[in-house]
Write a protein that holds these residues in place. Structure first.
Motif, PDB file in Angstrom:
ATOM      1  N   LEU A  87     -41.583  -8.928  24.428  1.00  0.00           N
ATOM      2  CA  LEU A  87     -41.135  -7.844  24.103  1.00  0.00           C
ATOM      3  C   LEU A  87     -40.178  -7.276  25.154  1.00  0.00           C
ATOM      4  O   LEU A  87     -40.228  -7.276  26.520  1.00  0.00           O
ATOM      5  N   LYS A  88     -39.102  -6.450  24.625  1.00  0.00           N
ATOM      6  CA  LYS A  88     -38.033  -5.996  25.732  1.00  0.00           C
ATOM      7  C   LYS A  88     -38.643  -4.522  26.278  1.00  0.00           C
ATOM      8  O   LYS A  88     -39.507  -4.009  25.441  1.00  0.00           O
ATOM      9  N   SER A  89     -37.791  -3.826  27.229  1.00  0.00           N
ATOM     10  CA  SER A  89     -38.298  -2.546  27.849  1.00  0.00           C
ATOM     11  C   SER A  89     -38.554  -1.671  26.659  1.00  0.00           C
ATOM     12  O   SER A  89     -39.640  -0.801  26.586  1.00  0.00           O
ATOM     13  N   SER A  90     -37.669  -1.335  25.879  1.00  0.00           N
ATOM     14  CA  SER A  90     -37.439  -0.518  24.876  1.00  0.00           C
ATOM     15  C   SER A  90     -38.745  -0.479  23.732  1.00  0.00           C
ATOM     16  O   SER A  90     -39.726   0.575  23.363  1.00  0.00           O
ATOM     17  N   GLU A  91     -39.014  -1.916  23.380  1.00  0.00           N
ATOM     18  CA  GLU A  91     -40.329  -2.181  22.515  1.00  0.00           C
ATOM     19  C   GLU A  91     -41.452  -2.017  23.331  1.00  0.00           C
ATOM     20  O   GLU A  91     -42.451  -1.557  22.627  1.00  0.00           O
ATOM     21  N   ILE A  92     -41.645  -2.314  24.576  1.00  0.00           N
ATOM     22  CA  ILE A  92     -42.976  -1.941  25.389  1.00  0.00           C
ATOM     23  C   ILE A  92     -42.963  -0.589  25.420  1.00  0.00           C
ATOM     24  O   ILE A  92     -44.187  -0.012  25.085  1.00  0.00           O
TER      25      ILE A  92
END
Length: 520
Positions: A87-92
């Motif tokens: 996952l990328k930052s926004s998803e995390i």
């Protein structure tokens, strides 16, 4: 009566303290050492304010630190929230906010994504550094290190007792239809699914060595591989990520007896074994995540000399629902019979506000009830009410159950191709196309059509050395017309080198559809 999923590791540490729990490269971690590390992590987390019922997110790869942190959180009576490492930052950030996480335990290589998301969600971070690694510039040195603090901490005495209905895990679905939803699994869900499947279908014994190539943040790798392994006192041979040639080498070197994987892994192993000529002496293998083509199953069993047991499960069902098992004859093309304590039936798929069961042999939506069904989706009562109807969990999968209880999966309701009023089940078409000599793997999707509504498109990974192009596409279409009804035949063929996959290795057909539309 109290019940804790932490006992999965704690009990085995008492029974087999010196036995290897984890092999990771040259590192061997005994059950005694792993449980002590977990209790030391728990002590540090407690010092940082983590209490029973608090959620702790884990952004960790496949390494010994994952089970140590996982069981450390459970030992406090807190809730583990595993985070997909891709996952990328926004998803995390979404996972951290939605779960109301009180801390994020993050591996050093993932701090670039983890720290930003944690700061945005106002969640404190505890870092875990691999042995010998040092913080880089950019603020890493200011982050508390769970590994350093744990090395000096006095471990907690024992795990905190929990109620069976308390939440142990929040596992986020892949979110292919929007924001990921958090499935809440109780301690009872976890312990019952692990205890049941350890006995059958997996039949795990203390002498077994299981290759841990599935991601531990996903339910298949976490529950079926890691937790059943630890419950039985067996040894988990960890790989940080799956590579077919490396997997063959590790399985041979470490004398693995059990392989668990998804269909794409089985296809990759069959390709790799021709290149490296390594044949590990496996006793049995288990497939899940998506449908395993019968041709792949047969080729693997012939090549490796061990039986594959195919099964079925979902994140929301802890995860195992049904499996082919030693107690009954294996039936290729089916996912076997329900596990102990779980009921599986077929319901009318078009009726959404009630569960209307169908007799054996009729097609419909697979519904499940038993000890494995989740407590619900976190913060989503409406989605929970849609998924759990009349006491049954509606899977969204289409299938049929025969008179002897064997379950066959046809497809996801949303993957169904509607061609001129006919239902086309992609798995059925894929099973046929995998018999074509030029095709290594295939995924069938539906493309919009102004006359028929949808037409079949075959997205193909060719076998090594096979030249691709319009001529091969025409050949595949012509060949399919000899083996399939005309409305099931692909109208187009696209060639790719790989498929987009989710965390478990399942082909993401919605992403595939987007890429094919761009190509078209």
């Amino acid at each position: 009566m109290p019940l804790s999923a932490a006992a999965i590791l704690a009990d085995s540490a008492e029974r087999w303290p010196e036995s290897p729990a984890v092999l990771y490269g040259a590192e061997s971690v005994s059950y005694r050492e792993l449980w002590r590390s977990a209790r030391q992590y728990a002590a540090v987390l407690r010092e940082h304010g983590i209490e029973a019922g608090h959620k702790v997110a884990l952004l960790l790869p496949n390494a010994p630190e994952f089970p140590a942190a996982y069981f450390g959180v459970l030992a406090l009576g807190a809730v583990v929230v595993p985070v997909n490492t891709l996952l990328k930052s926004s998803e995390i950030e979404h996972v951290l906010r939605d779960s109301d996480a009180k801390a994020l335990v993050c591996a050093a290589p993932l701090l670039a994504e983890g720290v930003g998301s944690a700061e945005a969600a106002e969640v404190p971070v505890l870092a875990l550094f691999p042995r010998g690694a040092v913080p880089r510039d950019g603020g890493e040195s200011d982050i508390p290190r769970l590994d350093e603090l744990a090395a000096r901490a006095e471990p907690i005495d024992r795990h905190v007792p929990c109620d069976p209905a308390d939440i142990a895990l929040i596992l986020y679905t892949s979110g292919t239809t929007g924001h990921a939803k958090g499935a809440m699994l109780t301690h009872l869900n976890v312990v019952m699914n692990v205890d049941t499947t350890m006995l059958s279908p997996f039949d795990v014994q203390p002498h077994d060595r299981i290759l841990g190539c599935l991601p531990l943040h996903h339910s298949f790798g976490q529950m079926c591989t890691m937790n059943t392994c630890f419950r039985a006192g067996a040894c988990l041979v960890l790989m940080e990520g799956f590579d077919a040639e490396e997997a063959l080498e590790i399985m041979e070197k470490q004398r693995c007896t059990v392989f668990m994987g998804v269909p794409t892994m089985y296809s990759a192993l069959l390709t790799a074994v021709e290149l490296v000529e390594r044949r590990p002496q496996l006793d049995r293998a288990f497939s899940g995540g998506s449908a395993l083509p019968v041709t792949t199953l047969g080729q693997f069993q012939a090549t490796f000399g061990c039986r594959i047991y195919e099964g079925y499960g979902l994140t929301e069902t802890s995860p195992v629902v049904a499996y082919n098992q030693k107690a009954w004859p294996c039936r290729p093309g089916t996912v076997g019979r329900p596990i102990w304590g779980v009921e599986v039936e077929i319901a009318r798929s078009e009726v959404e506000d009630a569960v209307e069961l169908l007799p054996a042999g009729e097609f419909g939506e697979i519904v499940v009830r038993g000890h494995n069904v989740m407590a619900g989706y976190l913060n989503q009562p409406e989605a929970t009410a849609e998924a759990v109807v009349d006491g049954w969990f509606r899977s969204g999968d289409l299938g049929v159950k025969d008179a002897e209880g064997y379950l066959t999966i046809l497809d996801r309701k949303k993957d169904l191709v509607l061609h001129g009023g006919f239902n086309v089940y992609p798995r059925e078409v894929e099973e046929v196309l995998t018999r074509h000599p030029a095709i290594a793997q295939v995924a069938v999707i539906g493309l919009p059509h102004e006359i028929y509504g949808e037409v079949v498109c075959a997205v193909v990974i060719p076998r090594p050395g096979v030249p691709t192009g319009p001529e091969l596409a025409r050949e595949i279409i012509a060949w399919s017309k000899e083996h399939l009804a005309v409305f099931k035949c692909p109208r187009s063929v696209e060639f790719v080198t790989s498929f987009p996959t989710g965390p478990s290795g399942k082909v993401l057909k919605r992403e595939l559809l987007k890429s094919v539309r761009r190509v078209g």
